[in-house]
Scaffold this active site. Structure first.
Site, PDB file in Angstrom:
ATOM      1  N   CYS A 114       0.817  -1.224   0.000  1.00 63.19           N
ATOM      2  CA  CYS A 114       0.000   0.000   0.000  1.00 63.19           C
ATOM      3  C   CYS A 114       0.850   1.274   0.000  1.00 63.19           C
ATOM      4  O   CYS A 114       0.366   2.346  -0.351  1.00 63.19           O
ATOM      5  CB  CYS A 114      -0.933   0.009   1.198  1.00 63.19           C
ATOM      6  SG  CYS A 114      -2.110  -1.344   1.151  1.00 63.19           S
ATOM      7  N   HIS A 250      -3.091   7.640   1.751  1.00 59.76           N
ATOM      8  CA  HIS A 250      -3.526   6.308   1.325  1.00 59.76           C
ATOM      9  C   HIS A 250      -4.929   6.089   1.881  1.00 59.76           C
ATOM     10  O   HIS A 250      -5.207   6.428   3.031  1.00 59.76           O
ATOM     11  CB  HIS A 250      -2.550   5.257   1.858  1.00 59.76           C
ATOM     12  CG  HIS A 250      -3.036   3.857   1.680  1.00 59.76           C
ATOM     13  ND1 HIS A 250      -3.538   3.412   0.482  1.00 59.76           N
ATOM     14  CD2 HIS A 250      -3.113   2.806   2.548  1.00 59.76           C
ATOM     15  CE1 HIS A 250      -3.895   2.137   0.620  1.00 59.76           C
ATOM     16  NE2 HIS A 250      -3.652   1.753   1.856  1.00 59.76           N
ATOM     17  N   ASN A 280     -10.021   0.224  -0.353  1.00 61.49           N
ATOM     18  CA  ASN A 280      -8.563   0.262  -0.291  1.00 61.49           C
ATOM     19  C   ASN A 280      -8.007  -0.341  -1.583  1.00 61.49           C
ATOM     20  O   ASN A 280      -8.119  -1.549  -1.799  1.00 61.49           O
ATOM     21  CB  ASN A 280      -8.090  -0.533   0.935  1.00 61.49           C
ATOM     22  CG  ASN A 280      -6.577  -0.494   1.113  1.00 61.49           C
ATOM     23  OD1 ASN A 280      -5.844  -0.120   0.195  1.00 61.49           O
ATOM     24  ND2 ASN A 280      -6.113  -0.900   2.271  1.00 61.49           N
TER      25      ASN A 280
HETATM   26  O1  UT7 Z   1      -3.738  -0.610   3.383  1.00 65.34           O
HETATM   27  C1  UT7 Z   1      -2.993  -1.393   4.251  1.00 65.34           C
HETATM   28  C2  UT7 Z   1      -3.267  -1.009   5.592  1.00 65.34           C
HETATM   29  N1  UT7 Z   1      -4.505  -1.564   6.053  1.00 65.34           N
HETATM   30  C3  UT7 Z   1      -5.160  -0.889   6.920  1.00 65.34           C
HETATM   31  O2  UT7 Z   1      -4.788   0.197   7.227  1.00 65.34           O
HETATM   32  C4  UT7 Z   1      -6.324  -1.547   7.623  1.00 65.34           C
HETATM   33  C5  UT7 Z   1      -6.179  -1.335   9.099  1.00 65.34           C
HETATM   34  N2  UT7 Z   1      -7.227  -1.855   9.890  1.00 65.34           N
HETATM   35  C6  UT7 Z   1      -8.512  -1.427   9.848  1.00 65.34           C
HETATM   36  O3  UT7 Z   1      -8.874  -0.630   9.022  1.00 65.34           O
HETATM   37  C7  UT7 Z   1      -9.476  -1.923  10.896  1.00 65.34           C
HETATM   38  O4  UT7 Z   1      -8.776  -2.614  11.893  1.00 65.34           O
HETATM   39  C8  UT7 Z   1     -10.589  -2.837  10.320  1.00 65.34           C
HETATM   40  C9  UT7 Z   1     -11.559  -2.034   9.483  1.00 65.34           C
HETATM   41  C10 UT7 Z   1      -9.966  -3.942   9.488  1.00 65.34           C
HETATM   42  C11 UT7 Z   1     -11.372  -3.463  11.475  1.00 65.34           C
HETATM   43  O5  UT7 Z   1     -11.878  -2.478  12.338  1.00 65.34           O
HETATM   44  P1  UT7 Z   1     -11.715  -2.647  13.926  1.00 65.34           P
HETATM   45  O6  UT7 Z   1     -12.447  -1.546  14.546  1.00 65.34           O
HETATM   46  O7  UT7 Z   1     -10.250  -2.748  14.197  1.00 65.34           O
HETATM   47  O8  UT7 Z   1     -12.477  -3.991  14.185  1.00 65.34           O
HETATM   48  P2  UT7 Z   1     -11.914  -5.336  14.806  1.00 65.34           P
HETATM   49  O9  UT7 Z   1     -10.977  -6.006  13.851  1.00 65.34           O
HETATM   50  O10 UT7 Z   1     -11.448  -5.077  16.176  1.00 65.34           O
HETATM   51  O11 UT7 Z   1     -13.246  -6.168  14.857  1.00 65.34           O
HETATM   52  C12 UT7 Z   1     -14.308  -5.802  15.727  1.00 65.34           C
HETATM   53  C13 UT7 Z   1     -15.377  -6.843  15.599  1.00 65.34           C
HETATM   54  C14 UT7 Z   1     -14.840  -8.264  15.756  1.00 65.34           C
HETATM   55  O12 UT7 Z   1     -15.807  -9.001  16.469  1.00 65.34           O
HETATM   56  P3  UT7 Z   1     -15.583  -9.342  18.008  1.00 65.34           P
HETATM   57  O13 UT7 Z   1     -14.283 -10.092  18.059  1.00 65.34           O
HETATM   58  O14 UT7 Z   1     -15.514  -7.997  18.694  1.00 65.34           O
HETATM   59  O15 UT7 Z   1     -16.787 -10.146  18.340  1.00 65.34           O
HETATM   60  C15 UT7 Z   1     -14.784  -8.768  14.344  1.00 65.34           C
HETATM   61  O16 UT7 Z   1     -14.949 -10.157  14.262  1.00 65.34           O
HETATM   62  O17 UT7 Z   1     -15.967  -6.772  14.297  1.00 65.34           O
HETATM   63  C16 UT7 Z   1     -15.954  -8.074  13.706  1.00 65.34           C
HETATM   64  N3  UT7 Z   1     -15.816  -7.929  12.255  1.00 65.34           N
HETATM   65  C17 UT7 Z   1     -16.874  -7.714  11.461  1.00 65.34           C
HETATM   66  N4  UT7 Z   1     -18.186  -7.585  11.737  1.00 65.34           N
HETATM   67  C18 UT7 Z   1     -19.005  -7.366  10.673  1.00 65.34           C
HETATM   68  C19 UT7 Z   1     -14.697  -7.956  11.515  1.00 65.34           C
HETATM   69  N5  UT7 Z   1     -15.009  -7.781  10.224  1.00 65.34           N
HETATM   70  C20 UT7 Z   1     -16.352  -7.620  10.164  1.00 65.34           C
HETATM   71  C21 UT7 Z   1     -17.253  -7.399   9.111  1.00 65.34           C
HETATM   72  N6  UT7 Z   1     -18.556  -7.273   9.422  1.00 65.34           N
HETATM   73  N7  UT7 Z   1     -16.876  -7.283   7.842  1.00 65.34           N
END
Ligand code: UT7
Length: 323
Positions: A114, A250, A280
């Site tokens: 990225c 980005h 992304n």
């Molecule tokens: O370009 C390269 C760089 N990449 C990035 O910069 C991405 C960086 N990361 C992010 O943007 C975020 O971490 C995400 C958007 C990927 C996730 O957001 P988050 O607020 O960090 O959520 P999380 O991973 O902590 O997940 C929270 C909850 C989890 O459930 P539990 O464990 O709290 O029960 C996940 O299982 O949300 C759940 N979850 C979803 N729920 C509905 C994860 N993906 C999804 C989904 N729909 N698609």
């Protein structure tokens, strides 16, 4: 006399198929509301079957050449930032070179995921400033839809396909920060973090593999590292955040974009945001945002721009340029 790598043209291409968040509700346990609130993404484009990364890059390059009023024969070098080259080799860059009908000069890929466009711009700047090339086409082109595990809701809803391109040209500057062109760059990588964002395939497995991400960890690094690298690049240029007309970040997550702008004390009305429409697109996201930002009338000649990005590697960096 100072030679600067100045933007002479910009263009982009997005595949026709637009995929709204609602389409993922049938695929994995997710919702439009979750995707929008956690990432800011509302839709993304996916390449058609048979439409390659090189196809996307060739179309973006053609648009950038038209914007510059130049032909492919006027270009000395092509650098393509991509992690989704269509083949292990030849490079995506030589395929785009052939697609443009360009038979002179040289072409190569840069792979910093990225952050790839910051690395490609830095290389193009070095070629121009050292006198090895007069005009360089710098392209970010990706088909990340081909790396998705469609059962992994934590990643498959986040990425999209697209391409953007800049034509950089050697122009004489005064050596001050008033010059147009690239004023400073800052590149970083740290391979200790290779596992938190990677593709589990390649020559070691004999498969293309799928993208794997520990989202929370990547998020934490992004919030910490993006403002730092942007500040370092501004520092190298002898400028500060108060001088910035536009942050062109980005486009991975609106919360990362907002967090970085806040750390830099730059208001969100000075940030070009396209994540809602593109998702992304990895190395394509910055040139896409530059092209869309110009088309919207946000970015104008003479504006001071900071781009910043982080991705797999980890690799991250920033570029300060006057448009
Ligand atoms: O370009 C390269 C760089 N990449 C990035 O910069 C991405 C960086 N990361 C992010 O943007 C975020 O971490 C995400 C958007 C990927 C996730 O957001 P988050 O607020 O960090 O959520 P999380 O991973 O902590 O997940 C929270 C909850 C989890 O459930 P539990 O464990 O709290 O029960 C996940 O299982 O949300 C759940 N979850 C979803 N729920 C509905 C994860 N993906 C999804 C989904 N729909 N698609």
């Amino acid at each position: 006399m100072t030679i600067r790598a100045v933007v002479r043209g910009v263009g982009h291409y997005l595949p026709e198929r637009v995929v709204p968040n609602s389409e993922f509700e049938a695929l994995v346990e997710t919702s439009d509301e979750w995707i929008k609130s956690r990432s800011g993404i509302e839709r993304r484009h996916f390449a058609a079957p048979g439409q390659t990364t090189a196809d996307l890059g060739t179309r973006a390059a053609t648009a950038a050449l038209a914007d510059a009023g130049l032909a492919a024969d006027d270009i000395d070098a092509i650098i393509v930032a991509t992690s989704t080259a269509d083949f292990t080799f030849p490079s995506c860059a030589t395929m785009i070179q052939a697609g443009l009908g360009m038979t002179q000069g040289f072409a190569f890929d840069v792979q910093a995921v990225c952050a790839g466009f910051a690395f490609a711009l830095t290389n193009a700047n070095a070629l121009i400033v050292s006198g090895q090339a007069n005009r360089v086409l710098v392209i970010g082109a990706e088909t990340f839809s081909r790396l998705m595990d469609w059962t992994d809701r934590g990643t498959c809803v986040l990425f999209g396909d697209g391409a953007g391109a800049l034509v950089l040209e050697a122009q004489t500057g005064t050596g001050t920060t008033e010059d147009r062109g690239i004023l400073a760059t800052d590149l970083n990588s740290d391979g200790r973090f290779k596992d938190i964002l990677h593709v589990d395939g390649g020559t070691s497995t004999g498969t293309t593999g799928h993208l794997r991400m520990e989202g929370k960890e990547v998020f934490r690094h992004a919030i910490e590292k993006l403002a730092e690298t942007a500040h370092r690049a501004l520092d190298k240029a002898g400028l500060n955040a108060g001088d910035v007309d536009w942050i062109v970040p980005h486009q991975a997550n609106i919360r990362i974009i907002e967090g970085t702008a806040k750390k830099m004390q730059v208001a969100m009305d000075r940030v070009v945001v396209t994540v809602q429409d593109h998702g992304n697109t990895s190395a394509a996201s910055i040139p896409l945002a530059l092209s869309v930002g110009k088309a919207r009338g946000q970015i104008k000649t003479g504006d001071l721009i900071v781009t910043e990005a982080i991705g797999g590697g980890l690799a991250w960096g920033a570029v300060v340029l006057r448009w």
